[in-house]
Design a protein around this motif. Sequence first.
Motif: not given
Ligand SMILES: [Zn+2]
Length: 273
Positions: A142, A144, A214
């Motif tokens: 994950h 950004q 996000h």
């Molecule tokens: Zn995050």
Amino acid sequence: MIEAPYPELDDLLKMMGEAGRHLADIEASEGAAGNISVCLRWPIEPRTRFPLISEIELPQPVPELVGDTFLVTGSGRRLREIMDEPTASIACIVVNEGGLTGRLYTSHHRRFERVTSEFNSHLAVHYDQICASNTNFHGIIHAQPLHLTYLSHIPRYQDEHYLNTHLLRWQPETIINLPEGIGFIPFQIPSSKELMTANIESLRTHRIVIWAKHGAMARSDVSVKRAADRVEYAETAAKYENLNLSDGEIGEGLSPDEIRSICRTFNVQQNIF
Ligand SMILES: [Zn+2]
């Protein structure tokens, strides 16, 4: 799926470190943003690097993954610093009999309380993918990425078809590396069950998905660096798109015909263009 000889624990920690550093280099991991996990299904000895052992409850039961090992970044750790001292930022979890709990292995150098708060999504996607494909390795990131995340704030890019036809037109590599395109999840609260469920669903049909307003989540069953590449391909496409927007949209991009020709030549199955 990885063929033997399998990477050793230190190789995997090094690759997580390299992926983390690269994500920071491409502005996809400011501060302590982002998290990385891998699941490996061949036997390893965690105690050489992680001698402290405790017990944790897993975010969901994973009965098919008994005995499998996860390496997961710790909450609040910086991805760019994993490389300097991997055991300060990473925990190792081995799934116990029954699949409800795990043995948590950590180092004396550990600088976090808990594993990442997004571990529920990581575990759910690993579980779903592994049960479907029986792969012996699965990596998830994950991150950004700035430009990709910015586009997710613009309403017309929140439509998956619009998003993909606009982002995948700037370089021939993009459709080759992301033939299913980029998935899109409307905004959900970080670490929520809703985000977790949407990740499972979207990553069944995509290698990378945008979390609106996000960031993104990418996966690979080959290496964690391959998952990082997928973040970078999507982010580079978003950079072109942002560049084009700021230049009054004068770039034409590859035409659908040109993209279809690329796909025919390189034998890429896609249904976006
Ligand atoms: Zn995050």
